[in-house]
Structure formats: C-alpha cells, structure tokens
Design a protein around this motif. Structure first.
Motif, PDB file in Angstrom:
ATOM      1  N   ALA A 109       0.824  -1.205   0.000  1.00 18.15           N
ATOM      2  CA  ALA A 109       0.000   0.000   0.000  1.00 18.15           C
ATOM      3  C   ALA A 109       0.859   1.256   0.000  1.00 18.15           C
ATOM      4  O   ALA A 109       0.587   2.218  -0.743  1.00 18.15           O
ATOM      5  N   THR A 110       1.907   1.272   0.813  1.00 13.30           N
ATOM      6  CA  THR A 110       2.755   2.465   0.911  1.00 13.30           C
ATOM      7  C   THR A 110       3.510   2.718  -0.382  1.00 13.30           C
ATOM      8  O   THR A 110       3.572   3.855  -0.871  1.00 13.30           O
ATOM      9  N   LEU A 111       4.094   1.666  -0.962  1.00  9.37           N
ATOM     10  CA  LEU A 111       4.855   1.858  -2.198  1.00  9.37           C
ATOM     11  C   LEU A 111       3.949   2.249  -3.364  1.00  9.37           C
ATOM     12  O   LEU A 111       4.310   3.115  -4.171  1.00  9.37           O
ATOM     13  N   ILE A 112       2.780   1.631  -3.459  1.00 14.58           N
ATOM     14  CA  ILE A 112       1.867   1.963  -4.555  1.00 14.58           C
ATOM     15  C   ILE A 112       1.374   3.395  -4.422  1.00 14.58           C
ATOM     16  O   ILE A 112       1.299   4.138  -5.408  1.00 14.58           O
ATOM     17  N   THR A 113       1.060   3.823  -3.206  1.00 13.64           N
ATOM     18  CA  THR A 113       0.643   5.209  -2.985  1.00 13.64           C
ATOM     19  C   THR A 113       1.761   6.176  -3.356  1.00 13.64           C
ATOM     20  O   THR A 113       1.527   7.199  -4.024  1.00 13.64           O
ATOM     21  N   ALA A 114       2.992   5.865  -2.949  1.00 17.63           N
ATOM     22  CA  ALA A 114       4.128   6.725  -3.281  1.00 17.63           C
ATOM     23  C   ALA A 114       4.349   6.777  -4.789  1.00 17.63           C
ATOM     24  O   ALA A 114       4.668   7.832  -5.349  1.00 17.63           O
ATOM     25  N   LEU A 115       4.165   5.641  -5.469  1.00 15.35           N
ATOM     26  CA  LEU A 115       4.324   5.608  -6.925  1.00 15.35           C
ATOM     27  C   LEU A 115       3.275   6.487  -7.599  1.00 15.35           C
ATOM     28  O   LEU A 115       3.574   7.212  -8.552  1.00 15.35           O
ATOM     29  N   GLN A 116       2.053   6.457  -7.096  1.00 13.83           N
ATOM     30  CA  GLN A 116       0.973   7.222  -7.706  1.00 13.83           C
ATOM     31  C   GLN A 116       1.062   8.712  -7.393  1.00 13.83           C
ATOM     32  O   GLN A 116       0.678   9.542  -8.220  1.00 13.83           O
ATOM     33  N   GLU A 117       1.568   9.057  -6.207  1.00 16.32           N
ATOM     34  CA  GLU A 117       1.550  10.456  -5.782  1.00 16.32           C
ATOM     35  C   GLU A 117       2.837  11.209  -6.093  1.00 16.32           C
ATOM     36  O   GLU A 117       2.853  12.440  -6.047  1.00 16.32           O
ATOM     37  N   SER A 118       3.895  10.502  -6.392  1.00 19.00           N
ATOM     38  CA  SER A 118       5.167  11.162  -6.686  1.00 19.00           C
ATOM     39  C   SER A 118       5.407  11.168  -8.190  1.00 19.00           C
ATOM     40  O   SER A 118       4.598  10.651  -8.970  1.00 19.00           O
ATOM     41  N   GLN A 119       6.530  11.721  -8.581  1.00 12.91           N
ATOM     42  CA  GLN A 119       6.936  11.687  -9.986  1.00 12.91           C
ATOM     43  C   GLN A 119       7.935  10.563 -10.238  1.00 12.91           C
ATOM     44  O   GLN A 119       8.665  10.580 -11.221  1.00 12.91           O
ATOM     45  N   VAL A 169      16.980   0.829  -5.818  1.00 12.46           N
ATOM     46  CA  VAL A 169      16.331   0.402  -4.583  1.00 12.46           C
ATOM     47  C   VAL A 169      16.200  -1.111  -4.622  1.00 12.46           C
ATOM     48  O   VAL A 169      16.213  -1.714  -5.702  1.00 12.46           O
ATOM     49  N   PRO A 170      16.082  -1.761  -3.476  1.00  8.37           N
ATOM     50  CA  PRO A 170      15.854  -3.211  -3.492  1.00  8.37           C
ATOM     51  C   PRO A 170      14.424  -3.523  -3.933  1.00  8.37           C
ATOM     52  O   PRO A 170      13.484  -2.834  -3.528  1.00  8.37           O
ATOM     53  N   PHE A 171      14.292  -4.534  -4.782  1.00  9.02           N
ATOM     54  CA  PHE A 171      12.978  -5.012  -5.239  1.00  9.02           C
ATOM     55  C   PHE A 171      12.278  -3.932  -6.075  1.00  9.02           C
ATOM     56  O   PHE A 171      12.312  -3.966  -7.274  1.00  9.02           O
ATOM     57  N   GLY A 172      11.593  -2.968  -5.468  1.00 12.16           N
ATOM     58  CA  GLY A 172      10.986  -1.882  -6.218  1.00 12.16           C
ATOM     59  C   GLY A 172       9.506  -2.064  -6.472  1.00 12.16           C
ATOM     60  O   GLY A 172       8.896  -3.083  -6.145  1.00 12.16           O
ATOM     61  N   CYS A 173       8.932  -1.029  -7.062  1.00 14.63           N
ATOM     62  CA  CYS A 173       7.511  -0.998  -7.410  1.00 14.63           C
ATOM     63  C   CYS A 173       7.400  -0.192  -8.695  1.00 14.63           C
ATOM     64  O   CYS A 173       7.742   1.001  -8.725  1.00 14.63           O
ATOM     65  N   TYR A 174       6.967  -0.833  -9.769  1.00 20.93           N
ATOM     66  CA  TYR A 174       6.957  -0.227 -11.099  1.00 20.93           C
ATOM     67  C   TYR A 174       5.544  -0.257 -11.697  1.00 20.93           C
ATOM     68  O   TYR A 174       4.763  -1.165 -11.411  1.00 20.93           O
ATOM     69  N   LEU A 210      13.517   6.371  -2.874  1.00 19.54           N
ATOM     70  CA  LEU A 210      13.683   5.531  -1.696  1.00 19.54           C
ATOM     71  C   LEU A 210      12.798   6.068  -0.581  1.00 19.54           C
ATOM     72  O   LEU A 210      12.915   7.225  -0.184  1.00 19.54           O
ATOM     73  N   VAL A 211      11.874   5.227  -0.099  1.00 16.92           N
ATOM     74  CA  VAL A 211      10.913   5.627   0.929  1.00 16.92           C
ATOM     75  C   VAL A 211      11.418   5.152   2.286  1.00 16.92           C
ATOM     76  O   VAL A 211      11.627   3.947   2.485  1.00 16.92           O
ATOM     77  N   PRO A 212      11.610   6.047   3.261  1.00 17.17           N
ATOM     78  CA  PRO A 212      12.243   5.648   4.514  1.00 17.17           C
ATOM     79  C   PRO A 212      11.380   4.820   5.448  1.00 17.17           C
ATOM     80  O   PRO A 212      11.899   4.056   6.260  1.00 17.17           O
ATOM     81  N   ASP A 213      10.049   4.945   5.361  1.00 11.25           N
ATOM     82  CA  ASP A 213       9.192   4.261   6.336  1.00 11.25           C
ATOM     83  C   ASP A 213       8.748   2.880   5.874  1.00 11.25           C
ATOM     84  O   ASP A 213       7.809   2.304   6.411  1.00 11.25           O
ATOM     85  N   VAL A 214       9.424   2.327   4.872  1.00 13.59           N
ATOM     86  CA  VAL A 214       9.166   0.959   4.428  1.00 13.59           C
ATOM     87  C   VAL A 214      10.442   0.156   4.634  1.00 13.59           C
ATOM     88  O   VAL A 214      11.457   0.404   3.999  1.00 13.59           O
ATOM     89  N   GLU A 215      10.381  -0.786   5.549  1.00 12.39           N
ATOM     90  CA  GLU A 215      11.554  -1.580   5.898  1.00 12.39           C
ATOM     91  C   GLU A 215      11.270  -3.053   5.625  1.00 12.39           C
ATOM     92  O   GLU A 215      10.285  -3.615   6.112  1.00 12.39           O
ATOM     93  N   VAL A 216      12.137  -3.664   4.824  1.00  9.56           N
ATOM     94  CA  VAL A 216      12.009  -5.073   4.462  1.00  9.56           C
ATOM     95  C   VAL A 216      13.023  -5.872   5.269  1.00  9.56           C
ATOM     96  O   VAL A 216      14.189  -5.485   5.364  1.00  9.56           O
ATOM     97  N   ASP A 217      12.573  -6.971   5.853  1.00  8.84           N
ATOM     98  CA  ASP A 217      13.489  -7.869   6.558  1.00  8.84           C
ATOM     99  C   ASP A 217      14.111  -8.834   5.560  1.00  8.84           C
ATOM    100  O   ASP A 217      13.430  -9.718   5.018  1.00  8.84           O
ATOM    101  N   TYR A 218      15.399  -8.622   5.296  1.00  7.52           N
ATOM    102  CA  TYR A 218      16.131  -9.476   4.365  1.00  7.52           C
ATOM    103  C   TYR A 218      16.945 -10.490   5.158  1.00  7.52           C
ATOM    104  O   TYR A 218      17.763 -10.113   5.998  1.00  7.52           O
TER     105      TYR A 218
END
Length: 349
Positions: A109-119, A169-174, A210-218
């Motif tokens: 949800a966070t990455l998709i929102t950031a993709l839609q609202e940013s450039q 960025v790791p993984f990503g959202c396109y 790069l969105v700071p409030d999204v943390e992935v456990d690798y």
C-alpha cells in the motif's frame, strides 16, 4: 479490462524463488497480510523448478489463498524469473519480491501510494538485514551486510530518515507500462540485472524514490560459502552491467577490486629477489585495524561471537567482490565488447 485509471489498480507481487523451502511460506504469508491494507493484490510465485519442497508449499498455499498462483521459470535464473513474472502478471503495477525477505503489512500500500503520488518511476524501501540463524557466523554476516564498512554508502542497506532520489532500490515498485517502453530485464546478467534496468530507466529520464518508512526484513546468507558465492557473482557481472549501460564504475564499486589488485601486486613484489614485504604488510595491517576497530565497537551491542563473525565476513565480501570484478573485467576485454540486452521478449505484442 484495464485498471490503469483506478485509484487501487490490481498489483502483482512477482515472487522470485528457487529452492526456498525454508523461507517461501513466511514470505508469501507476509504478502497475504498486505491484502488487509491493499486488497487488490495478486501474488505470483515464479519458481525455477525447485526440488526441495518449495513447489509443494506454494501449491498448498495456493489451494487456501486464491490470490496466490505459481508459474514455472525453466531457465532458472533471476532475470528470467523477473521477465517471466512480468509477462504473466495480471496487474498494472509490478512489485518484484525476493523470497529471502519478509514484508511489513503496509509494504504494498505504501509503495503503490508513493508511486501514484510522486513523480517516481520506481519506488522502494530499505533493507534490515537479519541473520539466517542464531549462530555466530550468520550473525556476523548479517552485521557485515548492514554496515557501511561492508557495503559502503548503499543507502537502501542503511537506514535513511527522509525520502531520497537514488540510483537503485531493493525489489521496487513499477508501473507495468514502463516495461513496454524500456523493455525487460537483461537475461545475460545473472546478477546486477536490476542495476542495469534502473540505469536504463534513469537514462530515459525516469526517477527512483527511496521511501524511509518501508523496511524489508532481508534474511542474509547463513554461511561464508554462500556469502562467497554471492559476492563473487556480484563482482563478475558488475563490469558487464556497467559496459552495457556505458557508465563508469563508482568509487564504491572500484575500492574492492583496487584492494585485491594491490594485494596481488604487493605479494608479487614481496616474492621478488630484490623486493620487500613492507608495503604488503602495511596494507594488511591497516586493513585489519580498520575492520578490527569496527568489530570492537560491535562487541558491547552484539556480543563477541557476532563481532568475530563480522571480522571474517567483511574480507570475504571485499575479496570475493574485488576478485570477481577483476575477472569480469578481463573477460569483457577478452571478448572485445558487449552484446546489447535482448529485452524485447514480446511484451508489447
């Protein structure tokens, strides 16, 4: 039917895996939990013909969760998995997913929102590296993979406090349409294929956030043998990736091969009849002091065992990446150039 105009378009998580029986269920279930905040989500597992029980686990989960399905990746490589997943995806947004990681419930949800609202054309979070087990070796490897001495200034492996425009960025959202315009991932690059694609993206005027409030456990590799193979491959394919996009390596990328080249040259000098061993000893002592000083700082927080694991992991990473880089550069010179990526795999037809 297209959902490009929808505020909540169908998004496809493309899970890349081969022989990940220890991790795949935890990964998938973390994505299933994402459906609470973003229900319009498809989970597509691209499996490289696993033979360790991974397929049976995925099939069991698919029988319980209709949004989970599996497709085969007979070529068994990471870029082929990327491309197979993109071609098979039903969503208009693509989120590549690593099976060695777990994802917080707000990830999609966070990455998709950031993709839609940013450039931005690609949005991603940062990685929190966790050990594969509680052993001193695994804990030390995880520390090295999350430490500036081990990975330099790679922001996505550190912990940024603000949103940043970055190189990767790791993984990503396109958006899926991006692959119509730029082509797919280069299947010649068994490693660093995402770096090459992101360079293509930036060269076409795209931006990566790069969105700071999204943390992935690798989950890091658990043994030095696994770490050695991974960093060797990263090093070998880095010159090829750089040559394909026509870019010069960064200082961060050049430090390990320069270090390994210096070790080799100074070792040869020390072995010559008229040579001296002092330059080699000086380099080794300075390097050991640098690694050791960081390990000492880790003892109080992480314990002596993990700090010792860190001391061994860092040179494995540096030497294997540096040696791989030099071998990759020599191979590139021997073949006299690069083949341009075969990225048009019928996506737009």
């Amino acid at each position: 039917m297209s959902d490009h105009g929808s505020l909540n378009p169908l998004a496809t998580c493309v899970v890349l895996c081969r022989n990940e029986a220890l991790f795949i269920e935890r990964c998938i279930m973390s994505l299933v939990a994402n459906r609470q905040q973003y229900p319009n989500l498809e989970i597509l597992v691209v499996d490289g013909l696993s033979d360790d029980g991974t397929r049976e686990i995925v099939q069991r989960l698919a029988g319980v969760v209709p949004e989970v399905r599996m497709v085969d990746n007979p070529r068994r490589t990471t870029p082929a998995a990327f491309n197979t997943g993109i071609l098979a995806a039903r969503g208009s947004i693509i989120l590549p997913i690593g099976a060695h990681s777990t994802y917080p419930p707000h990830y999609c949800a966070t990455l998709i929102t950031a993709l839609q609202e940013s450039q931005a054309d690609n949005v991603g979070g940062h990685c929190r590296t966790i050990p594969a087990n509680d052993g001193w070796q695994a804990r030390g490897i995880a520390l090295a993979l999350g430490h500036p001495l081990g990975v330099g200034n790679a922001l996505f492996r550190l912990k940024p406090t603000t949103a940043r425009w970055v190189d990767t960025v790791p993984f990503g959202c396109y958006r899926r349409e991006l692959f119509d315009r730029l082509g797919l991932f280069d299947e010649e690059l068994l490693r660093n294929q995402d770096d090459e694609f992101n360079h293509r993206l930036r060269s076409a005027g795209g931006r990566i956030l790069l969105v700071p409030d999204v943390e992935v456990d690798y989950v890091a590799r658990g043994t030095y043998g696994q770490l050695r193979r991974m960093f060797w491959q990263y090093g070998v394919y880095k010159p090829l990736a750089a040559a394909k996009v026509g870019s010069l390596p960064t200082i961060r990328q050049l430090v390990p091969p320069a270090f390994v080249a210096a070790l080799v040259a100074l070792t040869v000098l020390a072995l010559l009849p008229t040579g001296t061993e002092w330059p080699l000893l000086t380099l080794v002592v300075v390097y050991c002091l640098a690694v050791g000083s960081q390990a000492v700082r880790l003892v109080s927080r992480e314990g002596l065992g993990a700090a010792a694991g860190f001391v061994l992991a860092v040179p494995v990473m540096h030497v294997m990446y540096g040696a791989g880089w030099l071998v990759g550069a020599l191979r590139l010179l021997r073949r006299g150039g690069v083949n341009r990526p075969n990225t048009d795999l019928g996506l737009s037809r």
